[in-house]
Design an enzyme around this catalytic site. Structure first.
Site, PDB file in Angstrom:
ATOM      1  N   ARG A 286       0.839  -1.200   0.000  1.00  0.00           N
ATOM      2  CA  ARG A 286       0.000   0.000   0.000  1.00  0.00           C
ATOM      3  C   ARG A 286       0.879   1.257   0.000  1.00  0.00           C
ATOM      4  O   ARG A 286       0.542   2.260  -0.609  1.00  0.00           O
ATOM      5  CB  ARG A 286      -0.966   0.006   1.182  1.00  0.00           C
ATOM      6  CG  ARG A 286      -2.027   1.080   1.051  1.00  0.00           C
ATOM      7  CD  ARG A 286      -3.264   0.803   1.862  1.00  0.00           C
ATOM      8  NE  ARG A 286      -3.892  -0.467   1.520  1.00  0.00           N
ATOM      9  CZ  ARG A 286      -4.693  -0.664   0.484  1.00  0.00           C
ATOM     10  NH1 ARG A 286      -4.976   0.323  -0.329  1.00  0.00           N
ATOM     11  NH2 ARG A 286      -5.205  -1.845   0.257  1.00  0.00           N
TER      12      ARG A 286
ATOM     13  N   ARG B 278      14.036  -5.468   5.083  1.00  0.00           N
ATOM     14  CA  ARG B 278      12.989  -6.372   5.578  1.00  0.00           C
ATOM     15  C   ARG B 278      11.688  -6.248   4.787  1.00  0.00           C
ATOM     16  O   ARG B 278      10.617  -6.609   5.277  1.00  0.00           O
ATOM     17  CB  ARG B 278      12.674  -6.111   7.055  1.00  0.00           C
ATOM     18  CG  ARG B 278      13.794  -6.524   7.965  1.00  0.00           C
ATOM     19  CD  ARG B 278      13.540  -6.110   9.388  1.00  0.00           C
ATOM     20  NE  ARG B 278      14.691  -6.440  10.214  1.00  0.00           N
ATOM     21  CZ  ARG B 278      14.738  -7.490  11.035  1.00  0.00           C
ATOM     22  NH1 ARG B 278      13.721  -8.284  11.167  1.00  0.00           N
ATOM     23  NH2 ARG B 278      15.823  -7.730  11.728  1.00  0.00           N
TER      24      ARG B 278
ATOM     25  N   MET C 196      -4.261  -2.766  15.556  1.00  0.00           N
ATOM     26  CA  MET C 196      -3.106  -3.377  16.216  1.00  0.00           C
ATOM     27  C   MET C 196      -1.841  -2.504  16.300  1.00  0.00           C
ATOM     28  O   MET C 196      -0.790  -2.997  16.718  1.00  0.00           O
ATOM     29  CB  MET C 196      -2.785  -4.705  15.516  1.00  0.00           C
ATOM     30  CG  MET C 196      -3.991  -5.627  15.481  1.00  0.00           C
ATOM     31  SD  MET C 196      -3.638  -7.269  14.886  1.00  0.00           S
ATOM     32  CE  MET C 196      -2.797  -7.951  16.292  1.00  0.00           C
TER      33      MET C 196
ATOM     34  N   SER D 285     -12.995  -1.683   8.313  1.00  0.00           N
ATOM     35  CA  SER D 285     -12.962  -2.752   7.302  1.00  0.00           C
ATOM     36  C   SER D 285     -13.914  -3.894   7.642  1.00  0.00           C
ATOM     37  O   SER D 285     -14.263  -4.694   6.779  1.00  0.00           O
ATOM     38  CB  SER D 285     -11.545  -3.301   7.182  1.00  0.00           C
ATOM     39  OG  SER D 285     -11.101  -3.759   8.448  1.00  0.00           O
ATOM     40  N   ASP D 286     -14.301  -3.986   8.915  1.00  0.00           N
ATOM     41  CA  ASP D 286     -15.229  -5.039   9.316  1.00  0.00           C
ATOM     42  C   ASP D 286     -15.908  -4.616  10.610  1.00  0.00           C
ATOM     43  O   ASP D 286     -15.394  -3.776  11.341  1.00  0.00           O
ATOM     44  CB  ASP D 286     -14.506  -6.380   9.498  1.00  0.00           C
ATOM     45  CG  ASP D 286     -13.270  -6.272  10.371  1.00  0.00           C
ATOM     46  OD1 ASP D 286     -12.269  -5.693   9.930  1.00  0.00           O
ATOM     47  OD2 ASP D 286     -13.324  -6.755  11.510  1.00  0.00           O
TER      48      ASP D 286
HETATM   49  N1  HPA Z   1      -8.765  -7.046  15.143  1.00  0.00           N
HETATM   50  C1  HPA Z   1      -7.597  -6.429  15.081  1.00  0.00           C
HETATM   51  N2  HPA Z   1      -7.257  -5.615  14.098  1.00  0.00           N
HETATM   52  C2  HPA Z   1      -8.153  -5.404  13.119  1.00  0.00           C
HETATM   53  C3  HPA Z   1      -9.395  -6.011  13.121  1.00  0.00           C
HETATM   54  C4  HPA Z   1      -9.717  -6.880  14.189  1.00  0.00           C
HETATM   55  O1  HPA Z   1     -10.814  -7.463  14.257  1.00  0.00           O
HETATM   56  N3  HPA Z   1     -10.053  -5.605  11.992  1.00  0.00           N
HETATM   57  C5  HPA Z   1      -9.217  -4.773  11.341  1.00  0.00           C
HETATM   58  N4  HPA Z   1      -8.081  -4.652  12.017  1.00  0.00           N
END
Ligand code: HPA
Length: 235
Positions: free
Chosen positions: A25, A44, A180, A203-204
């Site tokens: 990206r 890396r 994260m 994203s979800d």
């Molecule tokens: N957990 C951690 N990081 C993420 C998640 C998740 O469900 N979805 C997008 N990044």
């Protein structure tokens, strides 16, 4: 000044940095948006590109995934490369019904239960604020560009695959979404008295199990990228 993890020359890294998690990206952003992008790091496989956006030097540097990786790169960028501003651009999973996929969330603060803080030097810093200065600029820019933006607390977790699906304790602490990396970025920004924040595309949704589809993902991520670029060049 190369470090153990970054081979770029000091003068090849701009004072303004955008950090996507994914090296591919970073390349996509550099090729699509920067004038004369040049690769300045590939150690890396963590790619970094520097070029100009509307005449201003910007570096796009991939953070990799997780607190560990973001912890290393943001530390070295602030401490060894004298970077002043970092905006993380990434994705997050929503904890709330009404924070939907494709929504843009600007982190005003981050919560994490991680042990990173204690090991790095400061015990139990559970909540860290984002840069008010950067966030004000991003909110003003979003308003000008008619981009809808929500603001709130982000939860940084260390485990992506979790058996515990009870998100209520995090929601009770004000967290709107989970990802994260943001905690490590804001921890280091605070340590070095620099400016950082995170701009995240949902994203979800962990409650409704709705997920972003790949075509829309690209388009929405472009909106986030442009907002981050337009904002950081004002600093
Ligand atoms: N957990 C951690 N990081 C993420 C998640 C998740 O469900 N979805 C997008 N990044």
């Amino acid at each position: 000044m190369p470090t153990v993890h970054i081979e770029a020359k000091k003068e090849d890294v701009a004072k303004r940095v955008l950090m996507p998690g994914d090296p591919n990206r970073a390349r996509y952003i550099a090729i699509k948006y920067l004038e004369n992008p040049r690769i300045v790091n590939s150690l890396r496989g963590e790619f970094a590109f520097t070029g100009k956006y509307k005449g201003v030097d910007v570096t796009i540097f991939s953070s990799g995934m997780g607190i560990g990786s973001m912890g290393i790169y943001s530390y070295e960028l602030f401490n060894d490369y004298d970077v002043d501003y970092i905006i993380r651009i990434g994705t997050a999973g929503s904890y709330l019904d009404d924070l939907k996929v494709y929504d843009l969330l600007l982190a005003d603060s981050v919560y994490s239960k991680t042990y990173f803080d204690e090991e790095a030097g400061h015990e139990n810093v559970e909540v860290i604020n984002s840069s008010f200065d950067l966030n004000s600029t991003i909110m003003d820019t979003a308003l000008l560009k008619n981009i809808k933006l929500k603001t709130g607390r982000v939860h940084t977790t260390e485990a992506f695959y979790t058996e515990n699906k009870n998100y209520q304790p995090f929601i009770d602490l004000g967290c709107m979404a989970v990802e994260m990396e943001t905690y490590a970025l804001l921890y280091n920004a605070k340590k070095f008295m620099k400016h950082a924040t995170a701009l995240l595309t949902i994203s979800d949704n962990l409650i409704t199990h709705e997920e972003i589809d790949s075509e829309a993902r690209e388009k929405k991520l472009d909106e986030m990228i442009v907002l981050a670029l337009e904002s950081i060049i004002k600093k």
